[in-house]
Design a protein around this motif. Structure first.
Motif, PDB file in Angstrom:
ATOM      1  N   GLY A   1       3.539  14.116  11.312  1.00 28.39           N
ATOM      2  CA  GLY A   1       4.011  14.704  10.065  1.00 28.39           C
ATOM      3  C   GLY A   1       4.051  13.739   8.909  1.00 28.39           C
ATOM      4  N   GLU A   2       3.666  12.485   9.134  1.00 32.83           N
ATOM      5  CA  GLU A   2       3.624  11.446   8.093  1.00 32.83           C
ATOM      6  C   GLU A   2       4.978  11.281   7.400  1.00 32.83           C
ATOM      7  OE1 GLU A   2      -1.008  11.812   6.666  1.00 32.83           O
ATOM      8  OE2 GLU A   2       0.322  13.505   6.257  1.00 32.83           O
ATOM      9  N   CYS A   3       6.007  11.189   8.215  1.00 27.43           N
ATOM     10  CA  CYS A   3       7.362  11.085   7.673  1.00 27.43           C
ATOM     11  C   CYS A   3       7.827   9.649   7.458  1.00 27.43           C
ATOM     12  CB  CYS A   3       8.339  11.800   8.606  1.00 27.43           C
ATOM     13  SG  CYS A   3       8.087  13.589   8.677  1.00 27.43           S
ATOM     14  N   VAL A   4       7.166   8.688   8.100  1.00 23.48           N
ATOM     15  CA  VAL A   4       7.589   7.292   8.006  1.00 23.48           C
ATOM     16  C   VAL A   4       6.441   6.459   7.434  1.00 23.48           C
ATOM     17  CG1 VAL A   4       8.463   5.279   9.242  1.00 23.48           C
ATOM     18  CG2 VAL A   4       9.100   7.588   9.998  1.00 23.48           C
ATOM     19  N   ASP A   5       6.617   5.995   6.211  1.00 22.30           N
ATOM     20  CA  ASP A   5       5.621   5.160   5.548  1.00 22.30           C
ATOM     21  C   ASP A   5       5.791   3.712   6.010  1.00 22.30           C
ATOM     22  OD1 ASP A   5       3.883   3.865   3.866  1.00 22.30           O
ATOM     23  OD2 ASP A   5       5.011   4.267   2.028  1.00 22.30           O
ATOM     24  N   LEU A   6       4.749   3.167   6.626  1.00 23.60           N
ATOM     25  CA  LEU A   6       4.817   1.826   7.209  1.00 23.60           C
ATOM     26  C   LEU A   6       4.229   0.742   6.319  1.00 23.60           C
ATOM     27  CD1 LEU A   6       3.591   2.827  10.790  1.00 23.60           C
ATOM     28  CD2 LEU A   6       5.964   2.509  10.039  1.00 23.60           C
ATOM     29  N   ALA A   7       3.721   1.114   5.136  1.00 24.62           N
ATOM     30  CA  ALA A   7       2.976   0.158   4.322  1.00 24.62           C
ATOM     31  C   ALA A   7       3.811  -1.029   3.877  1.00 24.62           C
ATOM     32  CB  ALA A   7       2.379   0.860   3.103  1.00 24.62           C
ATOM     33  N   ALA A   8       5.100  -0.819   3.657  1.00 21.57           N
ATOM     34  CA  ALA A   8       5.957  -1.910   3.174  1.00 21.57           C
ATOM     35  C   ALA A   8       6.615  -2.682   4.309  1.00 21.57           C
ATOM     36  CB  ALA A   8       7.031  -1.350   2.248  1.00 21.57           C
ATOM     37  N   SER A   9       6.351  -2.265   5.550  1.00 23.34           N
ATOM     38  CA  SER A   9       6.978  -2.919   6.696  1.00 23.34           C
ATOM     39  C   SER A   9       6.241  -4.200   7.070  1.00 23.34           C
ATOM     40  CB  SER A   9       7.000  -1.966   7.895  1.00 23.34           C
ATOM     41  OG  SER A   9       7.397  -2.630   9.069  1.00 23.34           O
ATOM     42  N   GLU A  10       6.964  -5.286   7.175  1.00 16.68           N
ATOM     43  CA  GLU A  10       6.358  -6.560   7.552  1.00 16.68           C
ATOM     44  C   GLU A  10       5.732  -6.470   8.936  1.00 16.68           C
ATOM     45  OE1 GLU A  10       4.950 -10.267   6.994  1.00 16.68           O
ATOM     46  OE2 GLU A  10       6.049  -9.054   5.507  1.00 16.68           O
ATOM     47  N   ALA A  11       6.319  -5.673   9.793  1.00 18.54           N
ATOM     48  CA  ALA A  11       5.799  -5.534  11.154  1.00 18.54           C
ATOM     49  C   ALA A  11       4.417  -4.893  11.187  1.00 18.54           C
ATOM     50  CB  ALA A  11       6.780  -4.713  11.996  1.00 18.54           C
ATOM     51  N   TYR A  12       4.077  -4.156  10.136  1.00 18.60           N
ATOM     52  CA  TYR A  12       2.780  -3.483  10.090  1.00 18.60           C
ATOM     53  C   TYR A  12       1.876  -4.047   8.996  1.00 18.60           C
ATOM     54  CZ  TYR A  12       4.692  -0.081  13.323  1.00 18.60           C
ATOM     55  OH  TYR A  12       5.234   0.524  14.434  1.00 18.60           O
ATOM     56  N   ALA A  13       2.178  -5.242   8.514  1.00 14.94           N
ATOM     57  CA  ALA A  13       1.399  -5.848   7.435  1.00 14.94           C
ATOM     58  C   ALA A  13      -0.060  -6.049   7.843  1.00 14.94           C
ATOM     59  CB  ALA A  13       2.024  -7.176   7.019  1.00 14.94           C
ATOM     60  N   ALA A  14      -0.289  -6.487   9.058  1.00 12.43           N
ATOM     61  CA  ALA A  14      -1.664  -6.722   9.515  1.00 12.43           C
ATOM     62  C   ALA A  14      -2.439  -5.410   9.586  1.00 12.43           C
ATOM     63  CB  ALA A  14      -1.651  -7.416  10.872  1.00 12.43           C
ATOM     64  N   GLU A  15      -1.771  -4.348  10.062  1.00 10.29           N
ATOM     65  CA  GLU A  15      -2.437  -3.047  10.153  1.00 10.29           C
ATOM     66  C   GLU A  15      -2.745  -2.504   8.760  1.00 10.29           C
ATOM     67  OE1 GLU A  15      -4.377  -0.673  12.502  1.00 10.29           O
ATOM     68  OE2 GLU A  15      -2.870  -1.940  13.474  1.00 10.29           O
ATOM     69  N   THR A  16      -1.801  -2.657   7.839  1.00 10.63           N
ATOM     70  CA  THR A  16      -2.036  -2.233   6.458  1.00 10.63           C
ATOM     71  C   THR A  16      -3.209  -2.992   5.856  1.00 10.63           C
ATOM     72  OG1 THR A  16       0.316  -1.720   6.167  1.00 10.63           O
ATOM     73  CG2 THR A  16      -1.006  -1.990   4.172  1.00 10.63           C
ATOM     74  N   ASN A  17      -3.256  -4.292   6.059  1.00  3.37           N
ATOM     75  CA  ASN A  17      -4.355  -5.104   5.529  1.00  3.37           C
ATOM     76  C   ASN A  17      -5.694  -4.682   6.132  1.00  3.37           C
ATOM     77  OD1 ASN A  17      -2.662  -6.644   3.919  1.00  3.37           O
ATOM     78  ND2 ASN A  17      -2.371  -8.238   5.468  1.00  3.37           N
ATOM     79  N   ARG A  18      -5.686  -4.390   7.415  1.00  2.03           N
ATOM     80  CA  ARG A  18      -6.925  -3.996   8.095  1.00  2.03           C
ATOM     81  C   ARG A  18      -7.511  -2.723   7.500  1.00  2.03           C
ATOM     82  NH1 ARG A  18      -8.684  -1.214  12.932  1.00  2.03           N
ATOM     83  NH2 ARG A  18      -6.611  -0.322  13.308  1.00  2.03           N
ATOM     84  N   TRP A  19      -6.648  -1.759   7.236  1.00  2.00           N
ATOM     85  CA  TRP A  19      -7.140  -0.497   6.687  1.00  2.00           C
ATOM     86  C   TRP A  19      -7.445  -0.612   5.194  1.00  2.00           C
ATOM     87  CZ3 TRP A  19      -9.066   3.448   9.218  1.00  2.00           C
ATOM     88  CH2 TRP A  19      -8.808   3.522  10.591  1.00  2.00           C
ATOM     89  N   ARG A  20      -6.683  -1.423   4.478  1.00  2.00           N
ATOM     90  CA  ARG A  20      -7.008  -1.657   3.071  1.00  2.00           C
ATOM     91  C   ARG A  20      -8.405  -2.275   2.945  1.00  2.00           C
ATOM     92  NH1 ARG A  20      -3.700  -5.526   1.854  1.00  2.00           N
ATOM     93  NH2 ARG A  20      -1.877  -4.186   1.484  1.00  2.00           N
ATOM     94  N   GLU A  21      -8.726  -3.188   3.812  1.00  2.00           N
ATOM     95  CA  GLU A  21     -10.037  -3.829   3.783  1.00  2.00           C
ATOM     96  C   GLU A  21     -11.168  -2.828   4.036  1.00  2.00           C
ATOM     97  OE1 GLU A  21      -9.702  -6.929   6.658  1.00  2.00           O
ATOM     98  OE2 GLU A  21      -8.461  -8.218   5.363  1.00  2.00           O
ATOM     99  N   LYS A  22     -10.914  -1.856   4.885  1.00  2.26           N
ATOM    100  CA  LYS A  22     -11.925  -0.825   5.135  1.00  2.26           C
ATOM    101  C   LYS A  22     -12.192  -0.022   3.866  1.00  2.26           C
ATOM    102  CE  LYS A  22     -10.748  -0.225  10.052  1.00  2.26           C
ATOM    103  NZ  LYS A  22     -11.993  -0.787  10.604  1.00  2.26           N
ATOM    104  N   LEU A  23     -11.126   0.348   3.145  1.00  5.61           N
ATOM    105  CA  LEU A  23     -11.299   1.094   1.907  1.00  5.61           C
ATOM    106  C   LEU A  23     -11.994   0.239   0.852  1.00  5.61           C
ATOM    107  CD1 LEU A  23     -10.854   3.628   0.235  1.00  5.61           C
ATOM    108  CD2 LEU A  23      -8.581   2.771  -0.375  1.00  5.61           C
ATOM    109  N   VAL A  24     -11.622  -1.026   0.739  1.00  6.88           N
ATOM    110  CA  VAL A  24     -12.270  -1.929  -0.222  1.00  6.88           C
ATOM    111  C   VAL A  24     -13.767  -1.992   0.053  1.00  6.88           C
ATOM    112  CG1 VAL A  24     -12.499  -4.340  -0.920  1.00  6.88           C
ATOM    113  CG2 VAL A  24     -10.226  -3.313  -0.717  1.00  6.88           C
ATOM    114  N   ALA A  25     -14.152  -2.079   1.321  1.00  7.76           N
ATOM    115  CA  ALA A  25     -15.571  -2.162   1.666  1.00  7.76           C
ATOM    116  C   ALA A  25     -16.339  -0.919   1.223  1.00  7.76           C
ATOM    117  CB  ALA A  25     -15.721  -2.371   3.174  1.00  7.76           C
TER     118      ALA A  25
END
Length: 489
Positions: A425-449
């Motif tokens: 349901g996309e109820c928990v936004d993980l983008a600002a979580s330090e624990a998910y910083a690597a995952e956020t960066n990984r997907w951001r890089e895909k969009l940048v490409a």
């Protein structure tokens, strides 16, 4: 040469993925589509790359990514669906198919054929061309039983309001769409295989299910909307006050009624689809017909205080997609596929199944290998986007593999990350979580490409560039196509 199958492409308008029994919905009744799903393959991670009517349908018709159709949404700088080349019906017609479009096409001009031999139109309230009257509206006026119009239910075309249909059920556009589809199959050229696109105008608002279907869901416990830890940003009272609000919280009862009408419309569509399927069986054509069911995009239905479409969220961008191959097709299809697929994949799949050459202009890929269980080498994710439409703040870009989803809002310069496996349901936004910083960066890089290849200042030095205050991004492909076709005339 193997006999080519008939092709039936069934399309609804604004139907979210989770409104079929075969996708796990235990409230709604969709017996006919669930039957087709049991006979074929259900795609669990199908997405609309541009989740609104015109751009989504342009990608389906051409197999092209939105950047290459030149239509990135329905907002500023975006054009109508015109001058399409190498379309699905055009390629099938050239290969000897008798092609027909019934229902909503959203073409421009509205009587354009784009490869169909003929179209019979229901364009809801749209009158894009001077003097245009849809075939459905003309039929309604000729067959109504009293002094009323086809919009006398009082609901706007993009409203959250709902009520039972105001006229006799036989006049509903859903019935008409199936009537016209059966009429085509009856009157088709019997010496050719047929391609029929049966395109419903519902469950898109108005949520006006006939009373029989409305009453069924009024008695049921309806699912409540998803509300995230970030949703309050869209609880804007001034916006919610509008009859065609794109965001804002209405009362719990109003939200429930919207869902009752929406579910009722889908149940109604399913039973009407059953009429056509029974007719195909009666005339001995069911087994030789490839049947595909999908929708152009979904409907937020109050999730996260949002209505309508154009968003990257599951209710808007995640769509149903079911494929039943003809009986003569070799091998046994897999029951489900978790591969990320999109509307661009429909055209090459149908052409591949028909043994027709896929044009070089197509960006999508045939899903037949996935149906056979051959998933190796498939794309890792789907990229989607939508230009500014209701508000600049909802312009978006997204990437997803059906497991993770990353969303970027170019006008705000903000991002979101969701773990769809644990949080569908996309109820928990993980983008600002330090624990998910690597995952956020990984997907951001895909969009940048993806965006860096466009060379339009969406990226710089490996990062995304905020678009606040800048003109809307417009693909040059749209203008190029118009100029090319004008020069050829």
């Amino acid at each position: 040469m193997t006999k080519r199958p008939n092709i039936l492409l069934i399309m609804t308008d604004q139907q979210r993925w989770d409104t079929l029994g075969c996708y796990g919905n235990e409230v709604i009744e969709t017996a006919n589509l669930d039957w087709i799903a049991a006979e074929g393959t259900v795609f669990d991670c199908a997405y609309s790359s541009t989740p609104s009517c015109i751009p989504a349908r342009a990608s389906l018709m051409t197999g092209m990514d939105p950047w290459n159709t030149g239509i990135l949404g329905m907002g500023r700088g975006q054009g109508p669906m015109r001058c399409l080349e190498h379309t699905l019906p055009e390629q099938l017609a050239k290969a000897g198919y008798h092609t027909q479009g019934v229902g909503k096409m959203h073409f421009h001009p509205q009587r354009s054929l784009f490869g169909f031999h003929h179209t019979v139109l229901d364009e809801s309230g749209r009158q894009g061309d001077p003097g245009f009257i849809s075939d459905y509206r003309r039929w309604f006026e000729q067959n109504k039983t009293g002094d009323y119009g086809f919009t006398d239910h009082g609901i706007d075309w993009n409203s959250w309001m709902a009520r039972p249909y105001h006229a006799p059920e036989f006049l509903h556009p859903t019935n008409w769409t199936v009537n016209e589809s059966i009429r085509f199959v009856q009157n088709r050229d019997p010496g050719k295989p047929f391609f029929l696109k049966m395109s419903f105008a519902r469950p898109h608002s108005p949520y006006d299910a006939p009373a029989f279907y409305y009453d069924i869901y009024e008695k049921k416990d309806m699912p409540a909307p998803h509300l995230g830890d970030w949703s309050a940003m869209h609880n804007v009272r001034k916006d919610a006050a509008k009859p065609d609000a794109w965001r804002g919280k209405r009362s719990d009862e109003e939200i429930r009624r919207a869902r009752i009408g929406y579910y009722g419309n889908i149940h109604h569509i399913d039973l009407q689809i059953g009429r056509l399927l029974m007719y195909l069986k009666k005339i001995g054509q069911f087994d030789n017909t490839l049947i595909m069911f999908t929708s152009d995009h979904g409907d937020m239905m109050g999730d996260h205080h949002l209505w309508r479409k154009t968003y990257a969220y599951e209710g808007s961008a995640h769509i149903p997609l079911i494929v039943k191959l003809p009986k003569a097709a070799n091998g046994s299809p897999v029951e489900r596929s978790a591969a990320p697929v999109c509307l661009q994949d429909i055209m090459p799949t149908l052409l591949d199944a028909a043994g027709v050459t896929i044009p070089d202009s197509v960006d999508g890929r045939s899903m037949l290998p996935l149906i056979r269980g051959e998933a190796s080498g498939w794309r890792e994710f789907v990229h989607g986007e939508h230009s500014t439409c209701y508000s600049e703040e909802q312009e978006m870009q997204y990437v997803t593999d059906g497991r993770w989803k990353y969303i970027w809002f170019p006008r705000l310069g903000t991002e979101q990350l969701f773990d769809l496996a644990s949080d569908p349901g996309e109820c928990v936004d993980l983008a600002a979580s330090e624990a998910y910083a690597a995952e956020t960066n990984r997907w951001r890089e895909k969009l940048v490409a993806v965006l860096a290849e466009r060379n339009v200042d969406l990226t710089s030095n490996g990062d995304l560039v905020c678009q606040a205050g800048k003109p809307p991004i417009v693909s040059p492909k749209y203008k190029e196509r118009l100029e090319r076709m004008d020069a050829a005339q």
